[in-house]
Design a protein around this motif. Structure first.
Motif, mmCIF file in Angstrom:
data_model
loop_
_atom_site.group_PDB
_atom_site.id
_atom_site.type_symbol
_atom_site.label_atom_id
_atom_site.label_comp_id
_atom_site.label_asym_id
_atom_site.label_seq_id
_atom_site.Cartn_x
_atom_site.Cartn_y
_atom_site.Cartn_z
ATOM 1 N N ILE A 236 -2.595 125.863 -0.472
ATOM 2 C CA ILE A 236 -2.440 124.740 -1.397
ATOM 3 C C ILE A 236 -2.432 125.298 -2.816
ATOM 4 O O ILE A 236 -2.877 126.421 -3.051
ATOM 5 N N GLY A 237 -1.920 124.500 -3.751
ATOM 6 C CA GLY A 237 -1.865 124.915 -5.150
ATOM 7 C C GLY A 237 -1.755 123.688 -6.032
ATOM 8 O O GLY A 237 -1.914 122.559 -5.558
ATOM 9 N N PRO A 238 -1.456 123.890 -7.321
ATOM 10 C CA PRO A 238 -1.384 122.750 -8.252
ATOM 11 C C PRO A 238 -0.415 121.660 -7.769
ATOM 12 O O PRO A 238 -0.711 120.474 -7.886
ATOM 13 N N GLN A 239 0.728 122.062 -7.199
ATOM 14 C CA GLN A 239 1.702 121.070 -6.748
ATOM 15 C C GLN A 239 1.112 120.194 -5.634
ATOM 16 O O GLN A 239 1.360 118.976 -5.596
ATOM 17 N N THR A 240 0.338 120.811 -4.762
ATOM 18 C CA THR A 240 -0.306 120.046 -3.681
ATOM 19 C C THR A 240 -1.249 119.010 -4.271
ATOM 20 O O THR A 240 -1.294 117.863 -3.814
ATOM 21 N N VAL A 241 -2.015 119.421 -5.288
ATOM 22 C CA VAL A 241 -2.966 118.505 -5.926
ATOM 23 C C VAL A 241 -2.218 117.355 -6.592
ATOM 24 O O VAL A 241 -2.577 116.184 -6.446
ATOM 25 N N ARG A 242 -1.148 117.685 -7.300
ATOM 26 C CA ARG A 242 -0.357 116.661 -7.974
ATOM 27 C C ARG A 242 0.214 115.672 -6.947
ATOM 28 O O ARG A 242 0.134 114.463 -7.122
ATOM 29 N N ASN A 243 0.780 116.209 -5.876
ATOM 30 C CA ASN A 243 1.365 115.339 -4.849
ATOM 31 C C ASN A 243 0.308 114.490 -4.143
ATOM 32 O O ASN A 243 0.562 113.339 -3.806
ATOM 33 N N ALA A 244 -0.865 115.090 -3.919
ATOM 34 C CA ALA A 244 -1.952 114.335 -3.277
ATOM 35 C C ALA A 244 -2.396 113.189 -4.178
ATOM 36 O O ALA A 244 -2.684 112.084 -3.709
ATOM 37 N N ALA A 245 -2.427 113.447 -5.485
ATOM 38 C CA ALA A 245 -2.794 112.391 -6.438
ATOM 39 C C ALA A 245 -1.728 111.289 -6.440
ATOM 40 O O ALA A 245 -2.051 110.101 -6.406
ATOM 41 N N ASP A 246 -0.450 111.679 -6.421
ATOM 42 C CA ASP A 246 0.636 110.689 -6.364
ATOM 43 C C ASP A 246 0.538 109.836 -5.105
ATOM 44 O O ASP A 246 0.932 108.671 -5.100
ATOM 45 N N ALA A 247 0.065 110.441 -4.037
ATOM 46 C CA ALA A 247 -0.056 109.711 -2.768
ATOM 47 C C ALA A 247 -1.319 108.847 -2.748
ATOM 48 O O ALA A 247 -1.607 108.205 -1.740
ATOM 49 N N GLY A 248 -2.063 108.854 -3.844
ATOM 50 C CA GLY A 248 -3.264 108.018 -3.939
ATOM 51 C C GLY A 248 -4.452 108.534 -3.152
ATOM 52 O O GLY A 248 -5.387 107.782 -2.852
ATOM 53 N N LEU A 249 -4.440 109.815 -2.795
ATOM 54 C CA LEU A 249 -5.515 110.352 -1.965
ATOM 55 C C LEU A 249 -6.786 110.606 -2.768
ATOM 56 O O LEU A 249 -6.747 110.781 -3.987
ATOM 57 N N GLN A 250 -7.892 110.642 -2.044
ATOM 58 C CA GLN A 250 -9.186 110.906 -2.662
ATOM 59 C C GLN A 250 -9.406 112.411 -2.812
ATOM 60 O O GLN A 250 -10.144 112.853 -3.686
ATOM 61 N N GLY A 251 -8.786 113.182 -1.934
ATOM 62 C CA GLY A 251 -8.997 114.616 -2.035
ATOM 63 C C GLY A 251 -8.304 115.399 -0.937
ATOM 64 O O GLY A 251 -7.538 114.852 -0.140
#
Lengths: 282, 282
Positions: A236-251
């Motif tokens: 995982i990396g910054p893009q994964t975090v950004r995409n997870a945030a876009d998907a409304g995930l908690q973590g």
């Protein structure tokens, strides 16, 4: 520094920033690094600081010769390669001898294909190791959160469910991650990859196909049981975090010692800024 | 016509053309049909030929009363309903008494929610049956192809792999289909649904992420082991065939007697025209 730690190692590099991170980490660990760049996948401009050479996917013969000339007996594969059509591989003299073997491996999916390549390398005296073996400081080694935010009890239950689901999928050559939201799996990775899968979850939120009842859900990323980490390291990396945030995930939950945390400082800082947790599972 | 076959039955209808097909099939089978249309999901204009009434998702009380007035003791749920947010359900007097029960079921995913609703109906003396029980002529009852084209041996192997993968996923509340191509699973259905999953495969072909080495792959659709067919019947129709063709697939496998073949004549004719097989698995 012992003999093994200072022995030269080849990094067979595909696309993306990971091969450079692995090269830098291996250098920090005292290794002399030779970059074997896959033509069309790895950009030579990124590796100006390293000794490198380029090889086509079919030039296993030239690659082996190059390693022998440098006295290199250890190699690691890292970075992205779009799974080629068999017809796209132009075999050189060294590979032709192994063609039937490779064609058979090819029918067994990504793992089969790369396993076939590794088997050929190892038959020729090259020990193939996981990138995390030469760059151990790229994984999270302690269970628990590495971010300011910690998972809720609900998120921990969703993580457990995701790990169970991935264990059930282990016998199949298929994705390494799943999104669990409101207590149920809502997306399973196939050939599309993690980014596209998270994009799908974000789209389902937007269209209302997926409602958000509670914490928002989690991305769970882990290798298959018995996964060959020499072939494929979940990352995982910054893009994964950004995409997870876009998907409304908690973590995001990652398997301890088995998932590469790329661009670590930036990834954790971004998760902190966006209010997501990153949790290493025990 | 015996008593059971001629007894009146309620079809609790969501969106799409399936509720009407089930209603017509049940009528052919000699049943008197009452359509309980879910407001916002089922379009009353489609049911002009039937006795019908509309109910909100929270109006379980009014629905029960309506069934009792008509002497109806058997019902079936069919058609699409976007899984609502718990906050979107406006409970009427009849549902309020079961609210805690329903809220708990809700956390268990689609199956949990619908199981909860069915349990409430059955506690009130309404027997809930699978739509295929009142409309048996909508399934394929004989194993083998229903199309001109038959699956190749490779496709039969891919079908077997897909069925194995879905069996492994059975314990989880997740999709009922998978695409296997070149001997490996490439897409697994989550909350996005079959059409979106096939679209993803088509996209991966277009972008070259997914190469086509051999026959093109298969869509495998089957209920989970132990799936509650009263809640959710897998179905295919013309749109599935069109999407499968767009995804470059060789054909579609459906579980015999357990998958609803919607718009049968048109679906088979389209598959024949596009050169796809539809195979009922044993």
């Amino acid at each position: 520094m012992d003999g093994a730690a200072s022995a030269p190692v080849a990094i067979i590099a595909g696309s993306g920033a990971l091969p450079l991170e692995v090269a830098n980490s291996a250098t920090r660990a005292g290794r002399q690094v030779f970059m074997a760049l896959l033509s069309g996948s790895a950009d030579p401009a990124h590796y100006a600081g390293f000794e490198y050479a380029e090889f086509g996917l079919g030039q296993l013969g030239a690659l082996l010769k190059s390693l022998r000339q440098r006295g290199i007996v250890e190699a690691s594969l890292i970075g992205g390669v779009v799974r080629p059509g068999l017809a796209d591989i132009k075999p050189d003299f060294g590979l032709v001898r192994h063609w039937a073997e490779l064609a058979q491996a090819f029918r067994k999916g990504d793992d089969g294909l790369l396993s076939g390549i590794i088997a050929i390398l190892e038959n020729q005296g090259i020990k193939v190791v996981s990138a995390l073996a030469i760059a151990p400081d790229l994984a999270v080694t302690v269970a628990g959160p590495v971010t300011t935010r910690h998972p809720t009890r609900e998120a921990l239950e969703e993580i457990a469910l995701g790990l169970k689901l991935m264990a059930a999928l282990s016998p199949f050559d298929v994705g390494q991650c799943v999104v669990v939201s409101d207590g149920r799996p809502v997306a399973i990775e196939g050939a599309e990859g993690t980014d596209a899968m998270l994009q799908r979850v974000a789209d389902m939120r937007r269209t209302g196909r997926l409602k958000r009842e509670s914490g928002g859900g989690v991305l769970v990323k882990a290798p298959k049981i018995g996964q060959n980490m020499r072939i494929d390291i979940p990352a995982i990396g910054p893009q994964t975090v950004r995409n997870a945030a876009d998907a409304g995930l908690q973590g995001i939950a990652i398997a301890r010692e088995q998932v590469l945390l790329a661009d670590r400082a930036a990834t954790i800082a971004l998760a902190d800024r966006l209010g997501l947790f990153i949790e290493a599972t025990p």
